[in-house]
Enzyme design. Structure first.
Site, PDB file in Angstrom:
ATOM      1  N   GLY A 208       0.805  -1.218   0.000  1.00 39.69           N
ATOM      2  CA  GLY A 208       0.000   0.000   0.000  1.00 39.69           C
ATOM      3  C   GLY A 208       0.836   1.265   0.000  1.00 39.69           C
ATOM      4  O   GLY A 208       0.485   2.261   0.642  1.00 39.69           O
TER       5      GLY A 208
ATOM      6  N   SER B 290       1.585   3.416  -2.434  1.00 42.94           N
ATOM      7  CA  SER B 290       1.396   4.411  -3.488  1.00 42.94           C
ATOM      8  C   SER B 290       0.967   5.766  -2.950  1.00 42.94           C
ATOM      9  O   SER B 290       1.091   6.780  -3.632  1.00 42.94           O
ATOM     10  CB  SER B 290       0.382   3.916  -4.523  1.00 42.94           C
ATOM     11  OG  SER B 290      -0.873   3.654  -3.918  1.00 42.94           O
ATOM     12  N   ARG B 291       0.451   5.798  -1.714  1.00 42.47           N
ATOM     13  CA  ARG B 291       0.015   7.079  -1.136  1.00 42.47           C
ATOM     14  C   ARG B 291      -0.003   6.965   0.394  1.00 42.47           C
ATOM     15  O   ARG B 291       0.247   5.912   0.954  1.00 42.47           O
ATOM     16  CB  ARG B 291      -1.364   7.485  -1.661  1.00 42.47           C
ATOM     17  CG  ARG B 291      -2.481   6.509  -1.320  1.00 42.47           C
ATOM     18  CD  ARG B 291      -3.832   7.042  -1.784  1.00 42.47           C
ATOM     19  NE  ARG B 291      -3.929   7.091  -3.230  1.00 42.47           N
ATOM     20  CZ  ARG B 291      -4.498   6.147  -3.988  1.00 42.47           C
ATOM     21  NH1 ARG B 291      -5.016   5.069  -3.413  1.00 42.47           N
ATOM     22  NH2 ARG B 291      -4.549   6.263  -5.290  1.00 42.47           N
ATOM     23  N   GLY B 292      -0.288   8.076   1.036  1.00 38.34           N
ATOM     24  CA  GLY B 292      -0.514   8.070   2.473  1.00 38.34           C
ATOM     25  C   GLY B 292       0.699   7.686   3.299  1.00 38.34           C
ATOM     26  O   GLY B 292       1.837   8.067   3.000  1.00 38.34           O
ATOM     27  N   ILE B 293       0.457   6.905   4.357  1.00 35.76           N
ATOM     28  CA  ILE B 293       1.519   6.530   5.285  1.00 35.76           C
ATOM     29  C   ILE B 293       2.559   5.656   4.603  1.00 35.76           C
ATOM     30  O   ILE B 293       3.757   5.813   4.825  1.00 35.76           O
ATOM     31  CB  ILE B 293       0.921   5.824   6.520  1.00 35.76           C
ATOM     32  CG1 ILE B 293       0.060   6.800   7.327  1.00 35.76           C
ATOM     33  CG2 ILE B 293       2.025   5.244   7.398  1.00 35.76           C
ATOM     34  CD1 ILE B 293      -0.764   6.149   8.427  1.00 35.76           C
ATOM     35  N   GLY B 294       2.126   4.728   3.741  1.00 38.01           N
ATOM     36  CA  GLY B 294       3.077   3.864   3.046  1.00 38.01           C
ATOM     37  C   GLY B 294       4.052   4.653   2.196  1.00 38.01           C
ATOM     38  O   GLY B 294       5.263   4.389   2.204  1.00 38.01           O
TER      39      GLY B 294
ATOM     40  N   LYS C 206      -1.889  -1.433  -5.561  1.00 40.20           N
ATOM     41  CA  LYS C 206      -2.772  -1.674  -6.698  1.00 40.20           C
ATOM     42  C   LYS C 206      -2.823  -0.519  -7.691  1.00 40.20           C
ATOM     43  O   LYS C 206      -3.108  -0.725  -8.870  1.00 40.20           O
ATOM     44  CB  LYS C 206      -4.206  -1.927  -6.193  1.00 40.20           C
ATOM     45  CG  LYS C 206      -4.426  -3.308  -5.621  1.00 40.20           C
ATOM     46  CD  LYS C 206      -5.814  -3.456  -5.005  1.00 40.20           C
ATOM     47  CE  LYS C 206      -6.918  -3.216  -6.015  1.00 40.20           C
ATOM     48  NZ  LYS C 206      -8.249  -3.449  -5.413  1.00 40.20           N
TER      49      LYS C 206
ATOM     50  N   TYR D 168     -14.501  -4.160  11.581  1.00 42.33           N
ATOM     51  CA  TYR D 168     -13.249  -3.436  11.350  1.00 42.33           C
ATOM     52  C   TYR D 168     -12.242  -3.706  12.467  1.00 42.33           C
ATOM     53  O   TYR D 168     -11.058  -3.954  12.213  1.00 42.33           O
ATOM     54  CB  TYR D 168     -13.507  -1.934  11.215  1.00 42.33           C
ATOM     55  CG  TYR D 168     -12.242  -1.128  11.043  1.00 42.33           C
ATOM     56  CD1 TYR D 168     -11.484  -1.252   9.878  1.00 42.33           C
ATOM     57  CD2 TYR D 168     -11.795  -0.252  12.034  1.00 42.33           C
ATOM     58  CE1 TYR D 168     -10.313  -0.514   9.711  1.00 42.33           C
ATOM     59  CE2 TYR D 168     -10.624   0.479  11.873  1.00 42.33           C
ATOM     60  CZ  TYR D 168      -9.891   0.340  10.708  1.00 42.33           C
ATOM     61  OH  TYR D 168      -8.721   1.058  10.557  1.00 42.33           O
TER      62      TYR D 168
ATOM     63  N   LYS E  91      -8.400  -5.274  12.130  1.00 43.77           N
ATOM     64  CA  LYS E  91      -7.164  -4.614  12.560  1.00 43.77           C
ATOM     65  C   LYS E  91      -6.494  -5.379  13.704  1.00 43.77           C
ATOM     66  O   LYS E  91      -5.273  -5.485  13.756  1.00 43.77           O
ATOM     67  CB  LYS E  91      -7.458  -3.171  12.989  1.00 43.77           C
ATOM     68  CG  LYS E  91      -7.880  -2.246  11.862  1.00 43.77           C
ATOM     69  CD  LYS E  91      -6.882  -2.182  10.710  1.00 43.77           C
ATOM     70  CE  LYS E  91      -5.591  -1.471  11.052  1.00 43.77           C
ATOM     71  NZ  LYS E  91      -4.712  -1.275   9.866  1.00 43.77           N
TER      72      LYS E  91
END
Length: 277
Positions: free
Chosen positions: A16, A18-22, A41, A167, A171
């Site tokens: 993951g 491609s954006r955000g925290i990753g 993805k 959820y 997690k």
């Protein structure tokens, strides 16, 4: 943080990313000259969401790292195995796995469609287990191997379950991987830890799933990146089985000013789920 290049030439597989925290973790590690596998993805620009595996790869290389973008659906066993094999073929091994990919749905028991239940279970708990499973044979060969799961402390207070039990199960499944694998692979010297933010983080998931005022009361992903760097650059034989919180990790390393991490400095911050007090 330390100016020493602790992660130079380390191969870091980030789901993951491609954006955000990753993405933020990828860019932080790239500054050391790390080799980053950007496994996600998104291959084409989204109408409203920034970032693809290719744009993040360009940013990683500009920051001083090497990048390998791989199209990956973390729910697909064959794709995970192929991605791990491609990373090993390209870079010669894997030193660090960051299980960052995550899906969110805060629906109640009666409201959540089973298709969404299967999605969050697949992306969160199952993918964390599966990516770890297929990376561990390579991590066993690494000098200072780490698995970092972006998941919360196992707080069993009913209030964290009652409104969105599905959820929370998904997690906590990630966190149970931390609890179990840290002991299972302790003698192999593989560190397995979790990291969770003290406050909401300004990511697309928060922007889409929470009111705008909560997004504005968030911190930038860079605080998680700095904390993740501190964890995965530590001695894997000494630092394992922990449920870290980003701010506490950085305080332990001498950081006292957190204002620059706020999306809107001066705005009261909104605490994240699963933390007391």
């Amino acid at each position: 943080m330390s100016q020493e290049k602790l992660l130079r030439d380390k191969v870091i597989f980030i789901t993951g990313a491609s954006r955000g925290i990753g993405r933020a973790i990828a860019l932080k590690c790239a500054q050391d000259g790390a080799k980053i596998v950007i496994a996600a993805k998104t291959t084409e620009k989204h109408p409203t969401l920034e970032g693809t595996i290719y744009t993040t790869a360009e940013e990683v290389e500009k920051a001083g790292g090497q990048a390998l973008p791989i199209v990956l659906d973390v729910r697909d066993e064959g794709m995970v195995q192929a991605a791990v094999a491609e990373a090993v073929e390209k870079f010669g091994g894997i030193d660090i796995l960051v299980n960052n990919a995550s899906a969110i749905n805060l629906g109640s028991t009666l409201d959540i469609p089973m298709k969404r239940y299967d999605l969050i279970m697949g992306v969160n708990a199952r993918a964390t287990f599966m990516c770890s499973k297929f990376c561990i044979p390579h991590l066993k060969k690494a000098a200072n191997p780490h698995i970092l799961n972006l998941s919360p402390p196992l707080n069993m207070h009913a209030k964290w379950f009652k409104n969105h039990v599905a959820y929370t199960m998904s997690k906590y499944g990630m966190s149970m991987c931390t609890l179990g694998m840290s002991e299972e692979f302790r003698n192999d010297g593989i560190a397995v830890n979790s990291l969770w933010p003290k406050t909401l983080i300004a990511t697309a998931a928060i922007a889409v799933n929470f009111p705008k005022q909560l997004y504005q009361a968030s911190r930038k992903p860079e605080i998680m990146a700095d904390a993740a760097y501190a964890v995965v650059s530590s001695d894997s034989k000494e630092v394992t089985g922990n449920f870290f919180v980003d701010e506490e990790v950085l305080k332990d390393r001498g950081v006292s000013d957190f204002d620059h991490y706020a999306l809107n400095p001066g705005t009261p911050l909104y605490p994240d789920f699963y933390l007391e007090g």
